[in-house]
Structure formats: C-alpha cells, structure tokens
Design a protein around this motif. Sequence first.
Motif, PDB file in Angstrom:
ATOM      1  N   LEU A 166      -9.803 -27.599 -36.191  1.00  0.00           N
ATOM      2  CA  LEU A 166      -8.963 -26.397 -36.070  1.00  0.00           C
ATOM      3  C   LEU A 166      -8.792 -25.687 -37.403  1.00  0.00           C
ATOM      4  CD1 LEU A 166      -6.194 -27.756 -33.664  1.00  0.00           C
ATOM      5  CD2 LEU A 166      -7.854 -25.958 -33.140  1.00  0.00           C
ATOM      6  N   THR A 167      -8.639 -26.439 -38.480  1.00  0.00           N
ATOM      7  CA  THR A 167      -8.386 -25.833 -39.793  1.00  0.00           C
ATOM      8  C   THR A 167      -9.657 -25.676 -40.613  1.00  0.00           C
ATOM      9  OG1 THR A 167      -7.909 -28.008 -40.760  1.00  0.00           O
ATOM     10  CG2 THR A 167      -6.050 -26.766 -39.845  1.00  0.00           C
ATOM     11  N   GLY A 168     -10.797 -26.005 -40.036  1.00  0.00           N
ATOM     12  CA  GLY A 168     -12.061 -25.861 -40.751  1.00  0.00           C
ATOM     13  C   GLY A 168     -12.518 -24.415 -40.807  1.00  0.00           C
ATOM     14  N   THR A 169     -13.714 -24.230 -41.322  1.00  0.00           N
ATOM     15  CA  THR A 169     -14.225 -22.875 -41.548  1.00  0.00           C
ATOM     16  C   THR A 169     -15.019 -22.318 -40.370  1.00  0.00           C
ATOM     17  OG1 THR A 169     -16.223 -23.763 -42.602  1.00  0.00           O
ATOM     18  CG2 THR A 169     -14.343 -23.239 -44.037  1.00  0.00           C
ATOM     19  N   ARG A 170     -15.239 -23.135 -39.300  1.00  0.00           N
ATOM     20  CA  ARG A 170     -16.086 -22.661 -38.213  1.00  0.00           C
ATOM     21  C   ARG A 170     -15.327 -22.369 -36.917  1.00  0.00           C
ATOM     22  NH1 ARG A 170     -21.344 -22.794 -39.379  1.00  0.00           N
ATOM     23  NH2 ARG A 170     -21.778 -22.286 -37.203  1.00  0.00           N
ATOM     24  N   PHE A 171     -14.194 -23.026 -36.669  1.00  0.00           N
ATOM     25  CA  PHE A 171     -13.528 -22.914 -35.373  1.00  0.00           C
ATOM     26  C   PHE A 171     -13.121 -21.468 -35.088  1.00  0.00           C
ATOM     27  CE2 PHE A 171      -9.636 -22.882 -32.793  1.00  0.00           C
ATOM     28  CZ  PHE A 171     -10.108 -23.489 -31.640  1.00  0.00           C
ATOM     29  N   PHE A 172     -12.340 -20.879 -35.971  1.00  0.00           N
ATOM     30  CA  PHE A 172     -11.876 -19.515 -35.704  1.00  0.00           C
ATOM     31  C   PHE A 172     -13.015 -18.502 -35.729  1.00  0.00           C
ATOM     32  CE2 PHE A 172     -10.336 -15.388 -37.192  1.00  0.00           C
ATOM     33  CZ  PHE A 172      -9.467 -15.068 -36.155  1.00  0.00           C
ATOM     34  N   PRO A 173     -13.927 -18.517 -36.710  1.00  0.00           N
ATOM     35  CA  PRO A 173     -15.014 -17.533 -36.694  1.00  0.00           C
ATOM     36  C   PRO A 173     -15.851 -17.584 -35.415  1.00  0.00           C
ATOM     37  CG  PRO A 173     -14.869 -18.539 -38.843  1.00  0.00           C
ATOM     38  CD  PRO A 173     -13.930 -19.302 -37.952  1.00  0.00           C
ATOM     39  N   GLU A 174     -16.169 -18.789 -34.943  1.00  0.00           N
ATOM     40  CA  GLU A 174     -16.950 -18.890 -33.719  1.00  0.00           C
ATOM     41  C   GLU A 174     -16.148 -18.418 -32.511  1.00  0.00           C
ATOM     42  OE1 GLU A 174     -18.090 -22.981 -33.692  1.00  0.00           O
ATOM     43  OE2 GLU A 174     -19.822 -22.678 -35.020  1.00  0.00           O
ATOM     44  N   LEU A 175     -14.839 -18.640 -32.542  1.00  0.00           N
ATOM     45  CA  LEU A 175     -13.967 -18.228 -31.456  1.00  0.00           C
ATOM     46  C   LEU A 175     -13.870 -16.713 -31.357  1.00  0.00           C
ATOM     47  CD1 LEU A 175     -11.984 -19.718 -29.413  1.00  0.00           C
ATOM     48  CD2 LEU A 175     -10.187 -19.139 -31.050  1.00  0.00           C
ATOM     49  N   VAL A 176     -13.788 -16.055 -32.502  1.00  0.00           N
ATOM     50  CA  VAL A 176     -13.481 -14.629 -32.529  1.00  0.00           C
ATOM     51  C   VAL A 176     -14.733 -13.763 -32.612  1.00  0.00           C
ATOM     52  CG1 VAL A 176     -13.325 -14.271 -35.041  1.00  0.00           C
ATOM     53  CG2 VAL A 176     -11.770 -13.021 -33.523  1.00  0.00           C
ATOM     54  N   SER A 177     -15.892 -14.355 -32.856  1.00  0.00           N
ATOM     55  CA  SER A 177     -17.095 -13.563 -33.106  1.00  0.00           C
ATOM     56  C   SER A 177     -17.454 -12.663 -31.924  1.00  0.00           C
ATOM     57  CB  SER A 177     -18.275 -14.473 -33.459  1.00  0.00           C
ATOM     58  OG  SER A 177     -18.539 -15.378 -32.405  1.00  0.00           O
ATOM     59  N   GLY A 178     -17.315 -13.187 -30.694  1.00  0.00           N
ATOM     60  CA  GLY A 178     -17.626 -12.371 -29.522  1.00  0.00           C
ATOM     61  C   GLY A 178     -16.696 -11.184 -29.364  1.00  0.00           C
ATOM     62  N   PRO A 179     -15.356 -11.405 -29.309  1.00  0.00           N
ATOM     63  CA  PRO A 179     -14.432 -10.270 -29.228  1.00  0.00           C
ATOM     64  C   PRO A 179     -14.566  -9.301 -30.398  1.00  0.00           C
ATOM     65  CG  PRO A 179     -13.300 -12.316 -28.677  1.00  0.00           C
ATOM     66  CD  PRO A 179     -14.659 -12.694 -29.170  1.00  0.00           C
ATOM     67  N   PHE A 180     -14.783  -9.847 -31.610  1.00  0.00           N
ATOM     68  CA  PHE A 180     -14.905  -8.973 -32.774  1.00  0.00           C
ATOM     69  C   PHE A 180     -16.132  -8.077 -32.665  1.00  0.00           C
ATOM     70  CE2 PHE A 180     -16.697  -8.111 -36.971  1.00  0.00           C
ATOM     71  CZ  PHE A 180     -15.638  -7.458 -37.582  1.00  0.00           C
ATOM     72  N   HIS A 181     -17.253  -8.643 -32.234  1.00  0.00           N
ATOM     73  CA  HIS A 181     -18.469  -7.838 -32.144  1.00  0.00           C
ATOM     74  C   HIS A 181     -18.321  -6.735 -31.103  1.00  0.00           C
ATOM     75  CE1 HIS A 181     -22.731  -6.856 -31.224  1.00  0.00           C
ATOM     76  NE2 HIS A 181     -22.842  -7.001 -32.533  1.00  0.00           N
ATOM     77  N   HIS A 182     -17.598  -7.022 -30.034  1.00  0.00           N
ATOM     78  CA  HIS A 182     -17.338  -5.986 -29.029  1.00  0.00           C
ATOM     79  C   HIS A 182     -16.574  -4.825 -29.654  1.00  0.00           C
ATOM     80  CE1 HIS A 182     -16.416  -4.137 -25.165  1.00  0.00           C
ATOM     81  NE2 HIS A 182     -15.147  -4.115 -25.508  1.00  0.00           N
ATOM     82  N   GLY A 183     -15.542  -5.143 -30.440  1.00  0.00           N
ATOM     83  CA  GLY A 183     -14.794  -4.087 -31.119  1.00  0.00           C
ATOM     84  C   GLY A 183     -15.625  -3.395 -32.177  1.00  0.00           C
ATOM     85  N   LEU A 184     -16.482  -4.161 -32.840  1.00  0.00           N
ATOM     86  CA  LEU A 184     -17.318  -3.591 -33.892  1.00  0.00           C
ATOM     87  C   LEU A 184     -18.281  -2.549 -33.333  1.00  0.00           C
ATOM     88  CD1 LEU A 184     -17.571  -4.270 -36.969  1.00  0.00           C
ATOM     89  CD2 LEU A 184     -19.625  -5.539 -36.382  1.00  0.00           C
ATOM     90  N   VAL A 185     -18.812  -2.799 -32.147  1.00  0.00           N
ATOM     91  CA  VAL A 185     -19.709  -1.827 -31.514  1.00  0.00           C
ATOM     92  C   VAL A 185     -18.984  -0.504 -31.286  1.00  0.00           C
ATOM     93  CG1 VAL A 185     -20.966  -1.315 -29.381  1.00  0.00           C
ATOM     94  CG2 VAL A 185     -21.189  -3.565 -30.443  1.00  0.00           C
ATOM     95  N   THR A 186     -17.737  -0.575 -30.801  1.00  0.00           N
ATOM     96  CA  THR A 186     -16.962   0.644 -30.579  1.00  0.00           C
ATOM     97  C   THR A 186     -16.707   1.381 -31.879  1.00  0.00           C
ATOM     98  OG1 THR A 186     -15.869  -0.393 -28.684  1.00  0.00           O
ATOM     99  CG2 THR A 186     -14.810   1.544 -29.628  1.00  0.00           C
ATOM    100  N   VAL A 187     -16.283   0.642 -32.904  1.00  0.00           N
ATOM    101  CA  VAL A 187     -15.936   1.249 -34.191  1.00  0.00           C
ATOM    102  C   VAL A 187     -17.150   1.896 -34.842  1.00  0.00           C
ATOM    103  CG1 VAL A 187     -15.224   0.705 -36.554  1.00  0.00           C
ATOM    104  CG2 VAL A 187     -13.945  -0.230 -34.625  1.00  0.00           C
ATOM    105  N   PHE A 188     -18.255   1.157 -34.924  1.00  0.00           N
ATOM    106  CA  PHE A 188     -19.424   1.693 -35.620  1.00  0.00           C
ATOM    107  C   PHE A 188     -20.135   2.774 -34.806  1.00  0.00           C
ATOM    108  CE2 PHE A 188     -20.278  -2.057 -38.740  1.00  0.00           C
ATOM    109  CZ  PHE A 188     -19.201  -1.623 -39.488  1.00  0.00           C
ATOM    110  N   SER A 189     -20.014   2.737 -33.489  1.00  0.00           N
ATOM    111  CA  SER A 189     -20.575   3.822 -32.677  1.00  0.00           C
ATOM    112  C   SER A 189     -19.841   5.130 -32.976  1.00  0.00           C
ATOM    113  CB  SER A 189     -20.465   3.490 -31.188  1.00  0.00           C
ATOM    114  OG  SER A 189     -21.252   2.368 -30.855  1.00  0.00           O
ATOM    115  N   MET A 190     -18.516   5.058 -33.068  1.00  0.00           N
ATOM    116  CA  MET A 190     -17.751   6.249 -33.403  1.00  0.00           C
ATOM    117  C   MET A 190     -18.074   6.713 -34.826  1.00  0.00           C
ATOM    118  SD  MET A 190     -13.626   6.915 -33.288  1.00  0.00           S
ATOM    119  CE  MET A 190     -13.633   6.946 -31.486  1.00  0.00           C
ATOM    120  N   ALA A 191     -18.213   5.771 -35.754  1.00  0.00           N
ATOM    121  CA  ALA A 191     -18.554   6.131 -37.131  1.00  0.00           C
ATOM    122  C   ALA A 191     -19.933   6.793 -37.202  1.00  0.00           C
ATOM    123  CB  ALA A 191     -18.512   4.895 -38.023  1.00  0.00           C
ATOM    124  N   THR A 192     -20.876   6.305 -36.408  1.00  0.00           N
ATOM    125  CA  THR A 192     -22.209   6.924 -36.362  1.00  0.00           C
ATOM    126  C   THR A 192     -22.118   8.362 -35.883  1.00  0.00           C
ATOM    127  OG1 THR A 192     -23.213   4.771 -35.885  1.00  0.00           O
ATOM    128  CG2 THR A 192     -24.528   6.731 -35.391  1.00  0.00           C
TER     129      THR A 192
END
Length: 561
Positions: free
Chosen positions: A491-517
């Motif tokens: 839980l407190t290591g360097t991989r648990f949270f990044p792997e957990l959040v990578s999917g939701p984050f990438h979904h938001g990133l697509v929206t953000v960078f599409s608007m920026a484009t």
Amino acid sequence: MGVLIATIDGSIVIISLPAIFRGIGLDPLLPANIGYLLWMILGYLLVSAVLVVVLGRLGDMFGRVRMYNMGFAIFACASLALSLDPLSGGGGALWLIGFRVVQAVGGSMLTANSAAILTDAFPAGQRGMALGVNQITALAGQFLGLLAGGLLAAVHWRAVFWVSVPIGVIGTVWSYRSLRETGSRRPGRIDWVGNLTFTAGAGGLLAAITYGIQPYGGHSTGWTNPWVVGGLVTGLGMLVVFCVAETRIREPMFQLALFRVRAFAAGNLAALLTAIARGGMQFMLIIWLQGIWLPLHGYEFESTPLWAGIFMLPLTVGFLVAGPISGHLSDRYGARLFSTAGLVLVAGAFVGLLAIPVDFPYGVFACLLLVSGLGQGMFSAPNTSAIMGSVAPEQRGVASGMRSTFQNSGTALSIGVFFSLMISGLAGSLPGALEGGLRGQGVPAGTAAHVAELPPVSTLFATFLGNNPISHLLGPSGVLEKLPEHSVATLTGTRFFPELVSGPFHHGLVTVFSMATAMALVAALASGLRGSRRGAGPGGSPHGHDNTQKGKGTWRKAPSS
C-alpha cells in the motif's frame, strides 16, 4: 533579469509547497487547508493577470523605467518579508499569501514594462531578437522555477524565498543606476472607473474559477457553490461594464481600439489560447510524472517533485533554443510564418502525448517535450514582436500590459479549466478503483469506502505535492498499524497507487490534451490571419517607415489615443 526572477517566483512555490507547509506546521491536504494551498499558488498569478494593464498604462504616463525600477524594489522587499515569516499554522500561511501578493505587484511592474522598454530601446531590425530573448526568458522561468523549488526546498523552505532577495537587490541597484527613459511619455489622467471595474471583474472571475476547483456540497468540484456562481456572474458583469465604460472615457486605461489592428488582435488571441494550453500541459505533466511515472520507476514520492523538474528540462531547452533564433529570423522574414508553424508543432506534440502510454519510454516523452518547447519558442518571440510593433510608440506600455494580461490570465484560467476536467474525470472512476484496491489488500470495507468517498482533489494534490496518497489517506484511521507487513509495504510502496490511478488518469488526460490540441490549432489559425507584412506599426517596419496605414496586413491604423 527582471522577467526571469518574476516568472521563477510565479512557479517556484509549486514544487516547494510540501516543505513550506511543513515549515509553518500546516498540513496542505486537509480539506480546511486546501484554500491556503490554492491561494499560495494562484494569488501571485491572479494579481499578475489583473494589474499588468494598469501598471503598463501608468508606465506610459509616468515613465516605464520609473515603474520598472520601483517594481524591482517592491519585489526585493516582499521577498525579504516572505523569507522572515515569523508565524506558524494558518497565520503563517496568510503571511505568505499576503506578501506573495505584494511580491506579485512588484513582479507585475517588471513584466508590464519590460517589453515596452525593449521596444523603445531597439531598432525595428533587432527588436524581434531582443523581445525573443526577453519572452523566452519569461517562459523558461516558469519551468526553471519548478527545478529551483525542488532544489532549494531540500535545503530549507525559507531558501525558496531567500534566493529572490539578492537578485532583487542587485536588480534594483542596477536598474536605478543604468536604465534611462528613451520612450515617449504620455501624461494623462488615471482612469479610475476602468481600473476599478477591471480589477473587480477580472479578480472576481479568476477567484471564482479558483474556488471552483474545491469540492462543495458532496460534489467533486465547486461549480454549484452559490459564491462561485455569483463570482462568475458578477465578474463577467463587471467586465462588460468595463468594456462599455472604456469606449466612453477620454483617456481609458485599456485601449480597446487597439483590437482594430489585426496584428494586435490576432496576436493576443493566439497568446491567450497558447497560455491556457501551456498552463494545462505544465500542471498535467507534473501530476503525470510525480503521481504515476516516477513512482512506477522506483522513485520515492518525496523525491518526485525535484525529479519531475529535471525530467521536464527538454521543454525548457526547446524554449531557449528556438526563442532567440526565431526572434532574429522574424525580424527578416516576418512573424506569421514562425509563430504559426510553432503552434502547429505544439499541437502535434499534444497529439503525440495523447498517443503514448501512461508508462511511456522516456526517450519518446523527452522528444515530444522538446518539440513542444521548440514550437512555443518559435511562436512566442515573433508573436510578441508583432504585437509590440503594431502600436504607436506612446502606447507601448499599455500594449505590453494588455499582452501580459492575456498571457497571465490564460495561465490562471488553465488551472481552473484543466484541473476541473481532470477532477471530474477522476470522480467517475477513481472511487471504485480505490475502494476495490484497498479492500484487496485487507483494508476493512468501512475504511476503504470512507477513503474512496473523499474528494478526488485531495488525491490529485497529494500526487502534485509529492506525497504518497495512500499513506496520507489511511494514516488517520490507524489501519496501517493493524495490517500484515506485506500489505503495508504494498500500500505504501511506489507501485500500488500509480497502477491504481493510471487508468482513470489517462482517461482524464485524453480530455485535457484533446482540448489543449484544439486550442493550439485555433491559435495557429489566428496567428496565420494576422497579416503578412513584416512591419506592423509605427517604428515597426524593418525599413524604418510607418506600416500602419490601411493596406495589406492591417485593418486600420493603430489609434494614438
């Protein structure tokens, strides 16, 4: 030197906030303290966005060098006061926020008048190069501030503010001894109506956008907060009153008639859209690196702010390489080619960032950052030169202030717009992923559900500030003390949270960078429509004659009053 230190201090606290809040004994991620955190970042930007037009106009009236020199002195004194903060807790935070506002007043006096001073000092054939160096220094300062904040915060949180003191003192003495008024002064009366309505309107609008990021009434963001809605409506209303009043006042502070000059109007529109896109990219890249990529590659959360600044250096290198070169070449070949091509490169870099995976190979990522930096450098210097060369000499102070207003407002707007988009995206998918992941590691269902219900803004800011979100969220419950060691390590290591959040984050990133484009492409279109003349205003011709008469590349002559 002036714009470098002013822009560095605009971003230096972003990376150093964890050390600053630890130093004054305040947890930046408690819901009650998120307001302190936001105002520490945005207070400087809001003041810069609101005051630069006013200070540019005062520079036209009372002397640009005089205002610039005074700005250095104010900046140095405020930096000293920040480094000597005697308070702790909320009082210490308010001290820092207050003197950050004073510091921003000094920084605004520097940025509002620097381009006008350079435009006065350099002939048309060298102006693009001079303004290019100045503009790229300002943009590079935003990213160098991230690196400097990480390095200095590791020494001591007060060092983040101490570093500005000697530079401010040296700059004050140097500017008072060396700078002389070379431009034309235009004595006049202060437009109190315009000053008050613009300050109230822009300040209220940007402040409402700032509070729109914070959760309210069970919602992940605060856009349903009556105070936020009221601030948006009141701010827009005051800006409408301001625009009407400026058309009827004999000596307005905001020369709305300048927007009838095509190079001026198109250049400022492109600058605003580019600033919004650039600000969104800056903050999203920080979260991407600090919250996901660096931890996945073994970096401890506490060290990620510094390394994020280092890994983003290709962006700054692109600025520094392309800015002066494109500024020099635009003096000979005109601004439109370089600025438009630069924005197309920026849009292409956004598309590339959309295409790479969350756990990207760094070589590809660095190349995309370099391309984006080169594109922004190609755009910024020629665009600034074209804007400043399109107005009469006696209006360069207010024109420089208007240009800075659009740029600074774009940065402030980008935080509200893109953070809201990202938070909204995370709100839909992060709670379920977080609850399932916690329960999978033995966290009791009640605790996991409670943590998952917390506002996503806290989780987002945790990654932004280099904190392990899981340790922070589970710490108060005492659950970590009861779980098996292997579960705690996971839980407190360097991989648990990044792997957990990578999917939701990438979904938001697509929206953000599409608007920026999309913003970058619209900015490129505006830049391409600016006109094809090499010179654009009085003194702006490379051949030394006035190019503001009606004809190709302009709508009408820049007004003299």
